[in-house]
Scaffold this active site. Structure first.
Site, PDB file in Angstrom:
ATOM      1  N   GLU A  96      -9.548   1.493  -5.139  1.00 38.04           N
ATOM      2  CA  GLU A  96     -10.725   1.647  -3.378  1.00 38.04           C
ATOM      3  C   GLU A  96     -10.245   2.647  -3.009  1.00 38.04           C
ATOM      4  O   GLU A  96      -9.242   3.621  -3.211  1.00 38.04           O
ATOM      5  CB  GLU A  96      -9.600   0.748  -2.517  1.00 38.04           C
ATOM      6  CG  GLU A  96     -10.346  -0.650  -2.799  1.00 38.04           C
ATOM      7  CD  GLU A  96     -10.632  -2.047  -1.258  1.00 38.04           C
ATOM      8  OE1 GLU A  96      -9.917  -1.328  -0.454  1.00 38.04           O
ATOM      9  OE2 GLU A  96     -10.459  -2.909  -1.280  1.00 38.04           O
ATOM     10  N   ARG A 145      -5.807  -8.798  -7.139  1.00 39.68           N
ATOM     11  CA  ARG A 145      -6.672  -9.829  -6.958  1.00 39.68           C
ATOM     12  C   ARG A 145      -8.379  -9.778  -7.209  1.00 39.68           C
ATOM     13  O   ARG A 145      -8.537  -8.873  -7.461  1.00 39.68           O
ATOM     14  CB  ARG A 145      -6.417 -10.507  -5.843  1.00 39.68           C
ATOM     15  CG  ARG A 145      -6.815  -9.256  -4.190  1.00 39.68           C
ATOM     16  CD  ARG A 145      -6.730 -10.216  -3.367  1.00 39.68           C
ATOM     17  NE  ARG A 145      -6.976  -9.001  -2.393  1.00 39.68           N
ATOM     18  CZ  ARG A 145      -8.190  -8.771  -1.671  1.00 39.68           C
ATOM     19  NH1 ARG A 145      -9.190  -9.277  -2.532  1.00 39.68           N
ATOM     20  NH2 ARG A 145      -8.455  -8.285  -0.534  1.00 39.68           N
ATOM     21  N   ASN A 149      -6.303  -3.330  -4.782  1.00 37.70           N
ATOM     22  CA  ASN A 149      -5.962  -5.162  -4.790  1.00 37.70           C
ATOM     23  C   ASN A 149      -5.959  -6.293  -6.168  1.00 37.70           C
ATOM     24  O   ASN A 149      -6.745  -5.923  -6.656  1.00 37.70           O
ATOM     25  CB  ASN A 149      -7.150  -5.823  -3.985  1.00 37.70           C
ATOM     26  CG  ASN A 149      -7.805  -4.946  -3.089  1.00 37.70           C
ATOM     27  OD1 ASN A 149      -6.534  -5.059  -1.430  1.00 37.70           O
ATOM     28  ND2 ASN A 149      -8.557  -4.364  -2.008  1.00 37.70           N
ATOM     29  N   LYS A 193       1.062  -0.672   0.145  1.00 39.86           N
ATOM     30  CA  LYS A 193       0.153   0.176   0.115  1.00 39.86           C
ATOM     31  C   LYS A 193       1.033   0.801   0.145  1.00 39.86           C
ATOM     32  O   LYS A 193       0.282   2.180  -0.445  1.00 39.86           O
ATOM     33  CB  LYS A 193      -1.020  -0.234   1.311  1.00 39.86           C
ATOM     34  CG  LYS A 193      -1.682  -1.668   1.706  1.00 39.86           C
ATOM     35  CD  LYS A 193      -2.269  -1.863   0.610  1.00 39.86           C
ATOM     36  CE  LYS A 193      -3.082  -2.774   1.074  1.00 39.86           C
ATOM     37  NZ  LYS A 193      -3.315  -3.971  -0.359  1.00 39.86           N
ATOM     38  N   GLU A 225      -6.237   1.880  -2.108  1.00 38.90           N
ATOM     39  CA  GLU A 225      -5.189   0.780  -2.655  1.00 38.90           C
ATOM     40  C   GLU A 225      -5.875   0.218  -3.508  1.00 38.90           C
ATOM     41  O   GLU A 225      -6.903   0.478  -4.147  1.00 38.90           O
ATOM     42  CB  GLU A 225      -5.227   0.254  -1.110  1.00 38.90           C
ATOM     43  CG  GLU A 225      -6.636  -0.580  -1.048  1.00 38.90           C
ATOM     44  CD  GLU A 225      -6.146  -1.243   0.568  1.00 38.90           C
ATOM     45  OE1 GLU A 225      -5.830  -0.994   1.306  1.00 38.90           O
ATOM     46  OE2 GLU A 225      -6.971  -2.537   0.516  1.00 38.90           O
ATOM     47  N   HIS A 243     -13.385  -2.900   9.975  1.00 34.74           N
ATOM     48  CA  HIS A 243     -12.908  -2.661   9.173  1.00 34.74           C
ATOM     49  C   HIS A 243     -12.547  -3.943   7.926  1.00 34.74           C
ATOM     50  O   HIS A 243     -12.240  -3.665   6.908  1.00 34.74           O
ATOM     51  CB  HIS A 243     -11.340  -1.822   9.509  1.00 34.74           C
ATOM     52  CG  HIS A 243     -10.635  -0.902  10.355  1.00 34.74           C
ATOM     53  ND1 HIS A 243     -11.320  -0.066  10.093  1.00 34.74           N
ATOM     54  CD2 HIS A 243     -10.136  -1.648  11.528  1.00 34.74           C
ATOM     55  CE1 HIS A 243     -11.277   0.766  11.645  1.00 34.74           C
ATOM     56  NE2 HIS A 243     -10.556  -0.984  12.249  1.00 34.74           N
ATOM     57  N   GLU A 286      -2.567   6.437   8.089  1.00 38.90           N
ATOM     58  CA  GLU A 286      -3.095   8.203   7.424  1.00 38.90           C
ATOM     59  C   GLU A 286      -3.387   8.103   7.995  1.00 38.90           C
ATOM     60  O   GLU A 286      -4.313   7.768   9.083  1.00 38.90           O
ATOM     61  CB  GLU A 286      -3.214   7.865   6.445  1.00 38.90           C
ATOM     62  CG  GLU A 286      -4.649   6.582   5.586  1.00 38.90           C
ATOM     63  CD  GLU A 286      -4.577   6.292   4.247  1.00 38.90           C
ATOM     64  OE1 GLU A 286      -3.837   5.957   4.071  1.00 38.90           O
ATOM     65  OE2 GLU A 286      -5.717   4.873   4.674  1.00 38.90           O
TER      66      GLU A 286
END
Length: 641
Positions: free
Chosen positions: A268, A285, A283, A118, A281, A228, A193
């Site tokens: 995202e 996959r 992903n 990330k 980020e 989360h 962050e």
């Protein structure tokens, strides 16, 4: 062009089952890998062949890339699909798969390296001009930087994430997040962050081939999260302006092109309350929530992954989307008890209605301690959002799930909540509404009492003449049965006479008919059917009023059930991963102080001191495996002066 013949899935559970389903449709042979606890799991039974990975923990099995590759070669597979989680975003593993002569179903190792971390992904996106939240160095964080969000650099799924609102808690949060990330992904790197209050989690599904075509397959909203981790997802994301939606698509395609991406991926974003998007980020996959995109676009993303890996070109543009899709993740957990994961035998799992159910379990399977507690994903697709939500809520409400506590009731109430109905969910939804969503209501109490009466029906094999509870000769005297359900005890006092049976304390509930597996009650003038299933000492009762698991209360309690005051019992099976520094019998502790850390289902759970006082016994040690209910420690509460 590559012609695949046999596919190994380097994963387990529902995603392995789902990939095998498409592989069979495409004529591919299938190979599963499994840990020792998964030897008879559904994904193993669904494959043409299976290879054992010795051990139980993810670190010893599904995270051992060398063993997975060895299994693929031994079984004659020519391709490896990583699913999600585990090694799916591990560039070294992807490279080793390719170096072994196998086809990797995913983006190139170089693209994974660029995006899977990330921290490095944010640097790349900043250079590409995509809006970002400025990173915060934990070592120099000040009160002005709070609240902070700590995130694992090597993976997602909520693991290795912590919200920090107090600088004094930052050090411990960093340690816990790093340990959890290392356990889940084999990499303990975390970064910080700003944490945006009431933001929306919006993402874009992308699909790219090796010929320069990149599809942006609409948006998804995944804002309803616990710890989360996403709980309810939908496509398209509601309430976005056309301008914002187009900017998200453009940024996602730019991210894919920046790393010459190939295959399926997700970009995202965090969208603030005033509509500003920030890159979170990428992903690299397939996502857990990919079925909602499949439903809206009428595509099979796994089939497209396989075809892209074989070298096929995508059409210039994707099909047009239709309707709305909503997905709910059904977890074996108790939301009212800090989302405590549940283990044990899943006796029944049946979801009715016109919905898609992706699961890694069937009736009689065991849910263990080593892996994620998700039982199934339930997906509804309809012409409108309101209809899709209604269909999904109705299917979940009518589901029969026996053997484990689940979040099913929470899902139904969440879908019907006014804020969700407005199409403006946010990531703080459960922080604000969890208590109200999990508390009993007067209607729920009536339903539980009715279920308890239904549970008193004759057990399977008992003569129907026994009727409810086996009447005594003195029919004028009330009969009493006591049950516990969800931690609450319900007493049923009923009388019978002139062909009817009524509750003494609830005269509006009347027994109309009783059979071993079905009881018909009149509840406040409305005739209702209750389905009853006995399993050991427990009785499962399902009706339109809800589902209840009832346990008869013995007339004389077992003295062994009593525990010493101040006893700390293991809330679940798991592994003790840490004991508080210096903790020993005789130590002074304060109420709420973390004493032990227990890892179960890839999440860390703190065991807190129940009161201020003295630790009089400590029966746990780091690395120790404990069973549910095991005595971990005893705290003697100090008496007030």
């Amino acid at each position: 062009m590559t012609n695949l013949t046999s596919l190994l899935v380097a994963n387990r559970g529902e995603i392995a089952v789902r990939i095998f389903r498409t592989a069979r449709d495409l004529g591919l042979a299938t190979v599963a890998v499994h840990s020792d606890p998964d030897a008879d799991a559904l994904h193993v039974r669904s494959a043409d062949a299976a290879v054992r990975l010795p051990g139980a923990t993810p670190a010893d099995t599904y995270l051992r890339g060398d063993l997975v590759i060895k299994a693929a070669l031994a079984a004659g597979a020519d391709a490896v699909h990583p699913g999600y989680g585990f090694l799916s975003e591990n560039a070294d593993f992807a490279r080793q798969v390719q170096d072994s002569g196998l086809t990797w179903i995913g983006p190139s190792p170089e693209a994974i390296e660029a995006m899977a971390s990330k921290t490095r992904a944010k640097e790349l996106m900043r250079a590409a001009g995509v809006p970002l939240l400025d990173p915060v160095d934990p070592a120099t964080a000040t009160p002005a930087d709070l609240p902070l969000l700590l995130k694992a650099a090597a993976g997602g799924g909520g693991r290795g994430m912590r919200v920090v609102r107090d600088l004094d808690a930052l050090g411990e949060a960093l340690r816990a997040a790093s340990a959890e990330a290392a356990s889940a992904f084999g990499d303990g790197e975390v970064f910080a962050e700003p944490y945006v209050e009431r933001g929306r989690h919006v993402e874009v599904q992308i699909l790219a081939d090796a010929h320069g075509t990149v599809w942006a397959l609409g948006t998804r909203d995944c804002s309803l999260q616990r710890r989360h981790q996403k709980v309810i997802e939908e496509a398209p994301a509601p309430g976005l302006s056309d301008t914002l939606r187009e900017s998200l698509h453009t940024a996602a395609v730019a991210a894919a092109r920046a790393v010459s991406y190939r295959g399926a991926g997700t970009v995202e974003f965090l969208v603030t309350t005033d509509g500003r998007p920030y890159f979170l980020e990428m992903n690299t996959r397939l996502q857990v929530e990919h079925p909602v995109t499949e439903a809206v676009f009428g595509l099979d993303l796994v089939a497209l992954q396989l075809r892209v890996a074989e070298g096929e070109a995508l059409p210039p543009a994707p099909p047009e989307p239709t309707g709305h899709a909503v997905e709910a993740r059904l977890y074996a957990e108790d939301p009212a008890q800090d989302w405590r994961p549940q283990t044990g035998v899943l006796h029944t799992l049946h979801v009715p209605g016109a919905v898609r159910v992706d699961t890694g379990f069937t009736d009689g399977d065991t849910v263990g301690i080593h892996y994620d507690p998700m039982l199934a994903k339930v997906v509804a697709h309809a012409p409108t959002r309101a209809e899709a939500v209604r269909v999904l809520a109705h299917a979940l409400a009518g589901a029969r799930i026996h053997g484990l506590t689940t979040n099913r009731e929470l899902l139904v109430r969440s879908l019907l909540h006014p804020q969700f109905a407005t199409g403006q969910p946010d990531t703080g939804f459960y922080d604000r509404h969890l208590t109200a969503l999990t508390e009993d209501t007067p209607d729920a109490t009536t339903a539980a009492v009715a279920a308890a009466l239904a549970a008193a029906a004759p057990a399977p094999g008992a003569p129907l003449a026994a009727r409810i509870g086996g009447w005594r000769n003195l029919r004028s005297q009330p009969q009493t049965r006591r049950y516990t359900a969800g931690g609450t005890e319900h007493e049923v006092r009923y009388t019978t006479g002139t062909g009817t049976t009524r509750l003494v304390d609830h005269p509006g509930i009347v027994v109309l008919a009783a059979a071993p597996d079905r009881v018909t009650l009149e509840v406040d003038g409305i005739r209702r059917m209750f389905h009853v299933k006995h399993n050991g000492t427990e009785v499962y009762v399902d009706s339109a009023l809800g589902s209840h698991t009832l346990t008869p209360v013995p007339r004389f309690p077992d003295p062994q059930d009593r525990t010493e005051p101040g006893s700390l019992l293991a809330p679940m099976p798991g592994t003790v991963v840490r004991v508080a520094e210096g903790l020993a019998p005789g130590s002074r502790v304060t109420a709420g102080q973390p004493l032990l850390w227990l890892e179960a289902m890839k999440m860390e759970h703190r065991i807190l001191a129940p009161a201020s006082g003295t630790l009089t016994a400590l029966h746990a040690a780091t690395g120790q495996q404990v069973e549910f209910g095991a005595l971990l420690a005893v705290v003697q509460e100090e008496k007030p002066a």
